[in-house]
Design an enzyme around this catalytic site. Structure first.
Site, short mmCIF file in Angstrom:
data_model
loop_
_atom_site.label_atom_id
_atom_site.label_comp_id
_atom_site.label_asym_id
_atom_site.label_seq_id
_atom_site.Cartn_x
_atom_site.Cartn_y
_atom_site.Cartn_z
N GLY A 52 0.85 -34.34 -0.78
CA GLY A 52 -0.44 -33.69 -0.94
C GLY A 52 -1.43 -34.01 0.16
O GLY A 52 -1.20 -33.67 1.32
N PHE A 53 -2.53 -34.71 -0.19
CA PHE A 53 -3.63 -34.88 0.77
C PHE A 53 -4.02 -36.35 0.89
O PHE A 53 -3.76 -37.16 0.01
CB PHE A 53 -4.86 -34.06 0.35
CG PHE A 53 -5.52 -34.53 -0.91
CD1 PHE A 53 -6.47 -35.55 -0.88
CD2 PHE A 53 -5.20 -33.98 -2.14
CE1 PHE A 53 -7.08 -36.00 -2.05
CE2 PHE A 53 -5.81 -34.42 -3.31
CZ PHE A 53 -6.76 -35.44 -3.25
N ALA A 54 -4.70 -36.66 2.01
CA ALA A 54 -5.25 -37.99 2.26
C ALA A 54 -6.68 -37.79 2.75
O ALA A 54 -6.90 -37.32 3.88
CB ALA A 54 -4.42 -38.75 3.29
N CYS B 30 -0.94 -36.82 12.92
CA CYS B 30 -0.39 -35.48 12.72
C CYS B 30 0.02 -34.84 14.05
O CYS B 30 0.14 -33.62 14.14
CB CYS B 30 -1.39 -34.58 11.98
SG CYS B 30 -1.93 -35.24 10.39
#
Length: 221
Positions: A157-159, A175
């Site tokens: 998911g997300f950070a 990234c």
């Protein structure tokens, strides 16, 4: 949906829980779930990550008290650590919309809504998944997103950088993007933000974007 709030939890432990719930959702035997967690210092590598974007030797990794994992999400290398809100939505997209692009934009919308509460303009950069802040040509990423899907079911998911120690990003090219920096709520606002406050606001944003209600919150250490 059910909501897990894990607090500060080792990456392996949370990853094991993710996979257990994910396999149940894929089999049609589990509920859609959101896991919210903070991790001790850890670097994760998505499928096909370029190891040249990781700038640490194993010896230095040990010296700074961090771990590393190769995992099944998309994307390159990223960092998780204390003060960062990490979210793992484990969803059957058949209950929402079977469209991965829509799902990624919806995750971005949840973060953009939370930032707006703090009078911060969050936005997207075309071709770069995640949420950014700042001025033109000075954009900094405040939330990274990387997911894994199978049979329209999601994990990872997300950070979201809340009170994150941003110095740990200096050991990677986050990234795989070398021409932009990273930021946090704390850096932008000049003060630490209570994580419980951010969690409460994030849960409300998630419910609003995905049109769901959390019937149960499970606190697990």
């Amino acid at each position: 949906m059910q909501l897990f709030e894990l607090g500060l939890t080792p990456y392996q432990q949370a990853w094991d829980l993710q996979r257990e719930i994910f396999h149940g959702v894929v089999a049609g035997e589990g509920d859609d779930t959101l896991i919210l967690v903070e991790h001790p210092h850890v670097y994760t590598f998505g499928r096909g990550a370029d190891m040249a974007n990781f700038l640490l030797s194993d010896e230095k990794l040990h010296e700074i008290g961090a771990e590393k994992f190769e995992i099944e999400r998309g994307g390159d290398v990223t960092y998780h650590g204390p003060g960062q809100l990490v979210g793992y939505p484990i969803l059957n997209l058949a209950h929402f919309k079977e469209d991965l692009g829509w799902y990624l934009r919806a995750l971005e919308d949840t973060i953009i809504q939370v930032l707006a509460i703090y009078d911060i303009a969050g936005f997207r950069i075309p071709g770069r998944t995640g949420v950014w802040t700042g001025d033109t040509n000075l954009e900094e990423k405040i939330c990274a997103i990387g997911v894994h899907t199978s049979r329209w079911c999601t994990m990872h998911g997300f950070a979201f950088n809340v009170n994150t120690d941003l110095s740990y990003f200096e050991h990677i090219i986050p990234c795989g993007i070398s021409d932009r920096g990273v930021t946090s709520l704390e850096k932008i606002l000049g003060r630490r933000i209570p994580m419980n406050e951010v969690i409460s606001r994030y849960v409300e944003a998630f419910e609003s974007v995905f049109f769901v209600n959390f019937e149960e919150t499970i606190f697990q250490k």
